[in-house]
Every structure is written in C-alpha cells, then in structure tokens.
Design a protein around this motif. Sequence first.
Motif, PDB file in Angstrom:
ATOM      1  N   PRO A  98       0.841  -1.224   0.109  1.00  0.00           N
ATOM      2  CA  PRO A  98       0.123  -0.029   0.227  1.00  0.00           C
ATOM      3  C   PRO A  98       0.943   1.270  -0.079  1.00  0.00           C
ATOM      4  O   PRO A  98       1.915   1.326   0.569  1.00  0.00           O
ATOM      5  N   PRO A  99       0.305   2.406  -0.702  1.00  0.00           N
ATOM      6  CA  PRO A  99       1.239   3.560  -0.739  1.00  0.00           C
ATOM      7  C   PRO A  99       1.604   4.051   0.722  1.00  0.00           C
ATOM      8  O   PRO A  99       2.676   4.687   0.697  1.00  0.00           O
ATOM      9  N   CYS A 100       0.865   4.015   1.645  1.00  0.00           N
ATOM     10  CA  CYS A 100       1.333   4.552   2.918  1.00  0.00           C
ATOM     11  C   CYS A 100       2.545   3.713   3.526  1.00  0.00           C
ATOM     12  O   CYS A 100       3.378   4.278   3.823  1.00  0.00           O
ATOM     13  N   GLN A 101       2.641   2.475   3.315  1.00  0.00           N
ATOM     14  CA  GLN A 101       3.963   1.951   3.686  1.00  0.00           C
ATOM     15  C   GLN A 101       4.923   1.811   2.689  1.00  0.00           C
ATOM     16  O   GLN A 101       6.148   1.979   3.357  1.00  0.00           O
ATOM     17  N   VAL A 102       4.846   2.241   1.443  1.00  0.00           N
ATOM     18  CA  VAL A 102       6.009   2.579   0.532  1.00  0.00           C
ATOM     19  C   VAL A 102       6.445   3.911   1.192  1.00  0.00           C
ATOM     20  O   VAL A 102       7.693   4.226   0.975  1.00  0.00           O
ATOM     21  N   ALA A 103       5.671   4.950   1.324  1.00  0.00           N
ATOM     22  CA  ALA A 103       6.055   6.078   1.994  1.00  0.00           C
ATOM     23  C   ALA A 103       6.960   6.178   3.273  1.00  0.00           C
ATOM     24  O   ALA A 103       7.662   6.946   3.601  1.00  0.00           O
ATOM     25  N   PRO A 105       9.679   5.200   6.029  1.00  0.00           N
ATOM     26  CA  PRO A 105      10.883   4.887   6.023  1.00  0.00           C
ATOM     27  C   PRO A 105      11.015   3.707   6.574  1.00  0.00           C
ATOM     28  O   PRO A 105      11.971   2.834   6.013  1.00  0.00           O
ATOM     29  N   ALA A 106      10.343   3.364   7.566  1.00  0.00           N
ATOM     30  CA  ALA A 106      10.450   2.168   8.370  1.00  0.00           C
ATOM     31  C   ALA A 106       9.775   0.946   7.896  1.00  0.00           C
ATOM     32  O   ALA A 106      10.042  -0.444   8.207  1.00  0.00           O
ATOM     33  N   LYS A 107       8.980   0.916   6.800  1.00  0.00           N
ATOM     34  CA  LYS A 107       8.272   0.294   6.012  1.00  0.00           C
ATOM     35  C   LYS A 107       7.217  -0.574   7.009  1.00  0.00           C
ATOM     36  O   LYS A 107       7.038  -1.630   7.069  1.00  0.00           O
ATOM     37  N   VAL A 108       6.524   0.220   7.898  1.00  0.00           N
ATOM     38  CA  VAL A 108       5.751  -0.473   8.992  1.00  0.00           C
ATOM     39  C   VAL A 108       4.325  -0.889   8.081  1.00  0.00           C
ATOM     40  O   VAL A 108       3.986  -0.391   7.304  1.00  0.00           O
ATOM     41  N   GLY A 463      32.680  -0.150   5.591  1.00  0.00           N
ATOM     42  CA  GLY A 463      33.735  -0.692   4.831  1.00  0.00           C
ATOM     43  C   GLY A 463      34.930  -0.748   5.586  1.00  0.00           C
ATOM     44  O   GLY A 463      36.007  -1.195   5.226  1.00  0.00           O
ATOM     45  N   ALA A 464      34.940  -0.213   7.044  1.00  0.00           N
ATOM     46  CA  ALA A 464      36.041  -0.580   8.006  1.00  0.00           C
ATOM     47  C   ALA A 464      35.736  -1.609   8.975  1.00  0.00           C
ATOM     48  O   ALA A 464      34.776  -1.398   9.854  1.00  0.00           O
ATOM     49  N   LYS A 465      36.539  -2.566   8.797  1.00  0.00           N
ATOM     50  CA  LYS A 465      36.328  -3.409   9.631  1.00  0.00           C
ATOM     51  C   LYS A 465      35.078  -3.835  10.236  1.00  0.00           C
ATOM     52  O   LYS A 465      34.224  -4.328   9.317  1.00  0.00           O
ATOM     53  N   ASN A 466      34.581  -3.821  11.228  1.00  0.00           N
ATOM     54  CA  ASN A 466      33.284  -4.146  11.830  1.00  0.00           C
ATOM     55  C   ASN A 466      32.360  -2.896  12.205  1.00  0.00           C
ATOM     56  O   ASN A 466      31.760  -3.268  13.130  1.00  0.00           O
ATOM     57  N   ILE A 467      32.799  -2.021  11.555  1.00  0.00           N
ATOM     58  CA  ILE A 467      31.901  -0.678  11.926  1.00  0.00           C
ATOM     59  C   ILE A 467      30.822  -0.305  10.897  1.00  0.00           C
ATOM     60  O   ILE A 467      31.099  -0.538   9.598  1.00  0.00           O
ATOM     61  N   PHE A 468      29.642  -0.125  11.507  1.00  0.00           N
ATOM     62  CA  PHE A 468      28.422   0.171  10.903  1.00  0.00           C
ATOM     63  C   PHE A 468      28.040   1.628  11.181  1.00  0.00           C
ATOM     64  O   PHE A 468      28.448   2.118  12.306  1.00  0.00           O
ATOM     65  N   ALA A 469      27.369   2.361  10.425  1.00  0.00           N
ATOM     66  CA  ALA A 469      26.915   3.760  10.768  1.00  0.00           C
ATOM     67  C   ALA A 469      25.435   4.033  10.240  1.00  0.00           C
ATOM     68  O   ALA A 469      24.885   3.474   9.223  1.00  0.00           O
ATOM     69  N   ILE A 470      24.578   4.693  11.095  1.00  0.00           N
ATOM     70  CA  ILE A 470      23.336   4.892  10.705  1.00  0.00           C
ATOM     71  C   ILE A 470      23.002   6.286  11.290  1.00  0.00           C
ATOM     72  O   ILE A 470      23.428   6.882  11.724  1.00  0.00           O
ATOM     73  N   GLY A 471      21.607   6.741  10.676  1.00  0.00           N
ATOM     74  CA  GLY A 471      20.856   7.936  11.229  1.00  0.00           C
ATOM     75  C   GLY A 471      21.589   8.927  10.560  1.00  0.00           C
ATOM     76  O   GLY A 471      22.278   9.151   9.270  1.00  0.00           O
ATOM     77  N   ASP A 472      21.475  10.344  11.166  1.00  0.00           N
ATOM     78  CA  ASP A 472      22.102  11.513  10.745  1.00  0.00           C
ATOM     79  C   ASP A 472      23.546  11.538  10.476  1.00  0.00           C
ATOM     80  O   ASP A 472      23.818  12.167   9.638  1.00  0.00           O
ATOM     81  N   VAL A 473      24.383  10.502  10.838  1.00  0.00           N
ATOM     82  CA  VAL A 473      25.717  10.796  10.798  1.00  0.00           C
ATOM     83  C   VAL A 473      25.875  10.096   9.390  1.00  0.00           C
ATOM     84  O   VAL A 473      27.109  10.427   8.992  1.00  0.00           O
ATOM     85  N   ARG A 474      25.118   9.355   8.936  1.00  0.00           N
ATOM     86  CA  ARG A 474      25.310   8.950   7.564  1.00  0.00           C
ATOM     87  C   ARG A 474      24.270   9.669   6.462  1.00  0.00           C
ATOM     88  O   ARG A 474      24.754   9.669   5.338  1.00  0.00           O
ATOM     89  N   ARG A 475      23.269  10.108   6.981  1.00  0.00           N
ATOM     90  CA  ARG A 475      22.251  10.888   6.128  1.00  0.00           C
ATOM     91  C   ARG A 475      22.258  12.426   6.050  1.00  0.00           C
ATOM     92  O   ARG A 475      22.014  12.976   5.242  1.00  0.00           O
ATOM     93  N   GLY A 476      22.960  12.795   7.247  1.00  0.00           N
ATOM     94  CA  GLY A 476      22.631  14.503   7.477  1.00  0.00           C
ATOM     95  C   GLY A 476      21.588  14.544   8.297  1.00  0.00           C
ATOM     96  O   GLY A 476      20.835  13.456   8.526  1.00  0.00           O
ATOM     97  N   PRO A 477      21.177  15.601   8.694  1.00  0.00           N
ATOM     98  CA  PRO A 477      20.035  15.795   9.431  1.00  0.00           C
ATOM     99  C   PRO A 477      18.724  15.365   8.844  1.00  0.00           C
ATOM    100  O   PRO A 477      18.428  15.679   7.739  1.00  0.00           O
ATOM    101  N   ALA A 478      18.072  14.483   9.708  1.00  0.00           N
ATOM    102  CA  ALA A 478      16.833  13.653   9.102  1.00  0.00           C
ATOM    103  C   ALA A 478      15.859  13.750  10.145  1.00  0.00           C
ATOM    104  O   ALA A 478      15.891  14.499  11.153  1.00  0.00           O
ATOM    105  N   THR A 479      14.894  12.625   9.950  1.00  0.00           N
ATOM    106  CA  THR A 479      13.761  12.346  10.955  1.00  0.00           C
ATOM    107  C   THR A 479      14.068  11.268  11.929  1.00  0.00           C
ATOM    108  O   THR A 479      14.944  10.605  11.499  1.00  0.00           O
ATOM    109  N   ALA A 480      13.560  11.180  12.932  1.00  0.00           N
ATOM    110  CA  ALA A 480      13.636  10.197  13.829  1.00  0.00           C
ATOM    111  C   ALA A 480      13.289   8.743  13.415  1.00  0.00           C
ATOM    112  O   ALA A 480      13.772   7.633  13.572  1.00  0.00           O
ATOM    113  N   ILE A 481      12.181   8.740  12.385  1.00  0.00           N
ATOM    114  CA  ILE A 481      11.477   7.652  11.770  1.00  0.00           C
ATOM    115  C   ILE A 481      12.590   7.099  10.740  1.00  0.00           C
ATOM    116  O   ILE A 481      12.496   5.939  10.676  1.00  0.00           O
TER     117      ILE A 481
END
Length: 630
Positions: A98-103, A105-108, A463-481
């Motif tokens: 459904p279009p709501c789920q497509v929109a 970000p968390a695919k709820v 790409g560095a060893k066992n390091i992952f990165a998420i959220g604003d540190v990889r997107r820039g300022p965004a939303t909590a969802i």
Amino acid sequence: MVEITLDGKKCLVESKQNLLDVAKSQGLDIPCLCGVDGLGNDCGLCVVEVNGQGYTKASNVIATRGICVVTESSSLAKLRKRRLEEILSAPNASCSVPPCQVACPAKVDIQVYLAYIAQNEHRKAIEVIKKTLPMPLSIGRVCPAFCEADCHRAKVDEPIAIRHLKRHAADLDLSSYEAYTPESKPAKDKKIAIVGGGPGGLSCGYFLSNEGYQVTVFESMPKAGGWLRYGIPEYRLPKAVLDKEIELMCANGMQIQTNQKLGVDFELSDLSAEYDAVCLAVGASLASEMRYTGSDLKGCYLGVDFLKDQATENQYSVGKKVAVIGGGNTAIDCARTALRKGAETTLIYRRTRSEMPAEDYEIEEAEHEGVKFHFLTNPVENIADEMGRVHQVKLEKMALGEPDASGRRSPQSTGEYFTEEFDTVIAAVSQKADLSFAEDDSLPLDISRWNTINVEEETMHTGAKNIFAIGDVRRGPATAIEAIADGRVAAKGIDTYLGGDMEKLYVESFRARNLERTHLINTDHVDRLTNAIRSMSPGKGKEQIEANLNQLLKKFMRVKVSELTIDQRHLSFDEVEKGFSNQAAIDEAKRCLSCGCNEGNDCKLRRYSTDYQVDKKNISSGQPRVIAMS
C-alpha cells in the motif's frame, strides 16, 4: 518409516506422505501457493527434481523407499522464477504494497495494524508495529507522517490519521497489565557496541538484543533518547513517556551507559577490537552557525543549543520579543517554546510559507498559537544596546529567483531593508554531525564532503572492519523515523555479518499499482456526501439537523484528535495532543481503503518473488485484485 535421499542427505521419513510434507518435516521450505484463492491446487511452484521422474510437483509425489529428491538447484530456481512471473502477470493476483507503507521509511505494515485497530485488537496491532518500529509511543507523537501524505483516502476526503492511531495502540499497550515485549532468541556469545542512544541507536540495539546479542549502548548525554529528549519539546513528547518507552526497549537485555562520549572516554578503534560489531549512531547534534554581523551578541542563540538547554539546565533566558531564524521543524519548535516562555515570537524565513521544510501541521499549530511570520525576509545585522545585548535586527526583503540545487527557488537580495526590535535571536538553520572522534583515531572512515559517513546502504556497513553507521551521521539531518529505519537495516546487516538468522523483511512491491479505487474518488465527494446525509438527517429545525449531520459525518470524515485549547497552552509545556478515545480510533481505522495486499509483510507471494529475484520487467500489466498469499 522409509529411507529417502533429500538434497543428498539420507533421511528416515513417514511413508505415504507427499514430498511437500516430508520436506517441511525436515526443515526445508519448498515454495507453495496451492490452495490460495485464484490459483487452486496448481500453483506450479513446488516443483522438485526426482530420480526417474524429472521435474514434478512435490505435492504429487509420495515418499517411497530409495527415492532421491532435489529441492534446490539453479534450474529449479529458474523454473520457479518464471512461474512467479506468470502468477504476478495474472489479472487476479497482486502483492502490491500500500502507498502508505511505501512512503514510510521504516516500512511499517500500516494496512495490517489499522485492520487490527478497526477490530479493537490493539495488542495484535502493536505486535505488527513493533516488528519494524520499536518506538510507537514517541513516533506516534512526533513523526512527520510521510505515510499520510501518500494515503489514498485523501483522494476521497481526508487521509487516515495513521500517526495518531499508532500512538493510540501504543498508549493502550503501555497502560495494559503487561506491555508487549517480543520473545528473545537464545543468548549469543557475541557483543555489540552502539554509540549513540538516540532513536536509531536504540532501535538497532532493540532488534539485536531480541536476537540474543549482548548489546551495550554508549550515550554521551546524562540520559538516552537523543534528539527525542534534547530536541523535541515537552509539549510534543513528554519525557516521562520517552522514559517508559526506553525501559520497554531494554526488556531483552540491552544495556545503556550514559555520560560516555566517543573520542573522549573511549576510542572507536578500541571498541572495534573489544566488540564483535560496532554501530555508530551519533546523530547530528551540532548546530550549524549562521554568521552575519552581530550574530555573536548576548541574547543570540543557536536553535539546537536553545532546545537542548530547555531540556537540561534551562539557563538560556529569552526576553520579551524573540526572533527565530529558519523554516524547518527545529525553528518551529524554538518559536513555540519561546512563546510558552512568555515571549512575543516572530519566525523569519527567507523563502515563502509554501517552501518551508517544516511539516504543514507544525506550521499551522505555530500560527494557531500566535507565532508571527516574516516571509521572504533575511537578517543582515543584529544591533546591540548599551549593555551589549541584541535589541534590534536589521532585515532585508528577499525575492525568489531561479530554483537552486534543492529544486526550490533561490532567494535573492532586493536591497530593501527595515529594522525591528528584538531582544533575543535564535538561529535554527541546520545541524551537523560531530565527527571529531575520527580525527586522531587509527581506524579510517570514509567521510563525505557533507561531513557524513559513507556506508553500504543495504547493510549500513562503513567498509572499515566491523563498523556500521546509521541515522543523521550517514544521512545528514533527518527525522527520527528515518533513523529508526536505518537501525533495523543495520541490525540485519550486523546479524548477517555475524552469521545470524534474523528475519528478513519482504517489502518490495512487484505489482506497482494498488487495488483499484477510482469508483470512490470524486472531486465533489464530500459535498455530495454532506448534502445526501443532510437530506436524510432527522431533527426539527435547522440547528438540530446540522448537529445530527455533524455527528453522522464523523463516521466518514477524518476524526479530529482532542487538543489543549490555546488558553491551556499559554505558559504551559503540557502535551498539546491528547489522543483518541477507543471508539474514535476504531471509527478512524475503519476508514482505511485497504489499498494493498491484505497479508502485508507476511505475503508469501512477495517473499518468494523477492527470494527468487523476480524481474518486474517480465510482469505483464493488468488490473490486479488482492488475494491472500499465506
């Protein structure tokens, strides 16, 4: 019992069982959609290779002594992929999202949990929500509701109040005898470090602790919550609610250590050596400065710092007249906060109202509460009084020129100026990540020119060893969802990296169109509906008829959430939105048009189509109807 060979392995199985049941008893999943409406008992997916019989349906072959069966091979995969494309091309099949789920970000799985709420089954609704969104109490209050912007119900009258319904289910769950906590898997001898206790880091830790990992979250502030705690004002998200939500998220063993700052109390390379995986979720906690003459005077603050101070020491004083510079949600939050502190507040934005990046409902609430707006206006100088505090701001009128890189029309100088008295100026123009921890660390990270960390988006691995990165540190300022969405992706990526078996999400839509609803969509639908109901509305006299009409329309139109009055909001940080009654929530959920597959994320057709990498280009067009696929 008879002995057969199944994928090269000798097995003792019950005789007189078909191979489909035999495989299931041995822990093998042969794809099958037989019995599904529209496909009968000939889905053609359960094809296997049997010695002496070639390719044949597993459901048609009985286990006999000495039989040799192959259930997985490249040739079988090609046959199943081709058959799935045929099924998806049929006019009576759909696995559309459904279009709501497509929109979202968390695919709820929105359509499914709305159906549960409509049936007054809120416990089931919260179980569905928490498969992908572990913070519905908070997100149900502060999410910009991308889902509602794409809701097909808006083409009939108004979109479903999805955000409020999510909050309603979460509020009921919290008040129940025992709030829902998913059962965790057996403990794993693996340790995960998460740096940052905001919504992304907490969500990543939640999903990983549910998988049995030993998770430790390192948070630089005195309490976890990130921007939800230190950036979202109390009137939008009460911190007592956030505390309860974080407590629920830790039920399966996630540990949080506060006042622990990366690059000060520990180094990234040390974490990498001590833990099996590390997830960076440090957010974008630094304010971007707005440099112009007088921007450093007393009484001049940065938006991020101002909101953080309100949630901590509360030392930033505001005067009688406050100017807030910016057009995003942070600027709106600053303006509404200053208003509650008794100040006459004006928001200054260099573009027009329609181009403000803040959410429409946030702008409307600010207007409703009394925030003034200067559009097409930009500050050029703050003027000090004899005490060195700002007391006037020189402003320039702007005009819109050609679109800039973001697609918005760029504001241009006009050379026209005016001066207005303000004793406090809050610049809330943007935020950025603090990557100072990486400067002297021996572990190299791929930093973009926007001061974010580059990652592989399907896993969030840096790409560095066992390091992952998420959220604003990889997107820039965004939303909590969006941070929460990253958190689940990273959890799956880390689990895969460590050889786990975390459930995969099947959210790709192979039929792009949704269930046909054009017969419901008419531009004058609301007027026609109102007039029809008015003509049938009982009552004596115009006032009684109109009162009955409004009651009846509540069954069709979007339910309005109860809120504090303007007088109640004055000088108060009490929560503005009070939520739905249970009956109102049920009525609102029933307005859902069920635009996608009724099985939601549990749709077997979608799962098989994803696993066998169906090519959408090979699916012919046609109007689909939703059929159950599980």
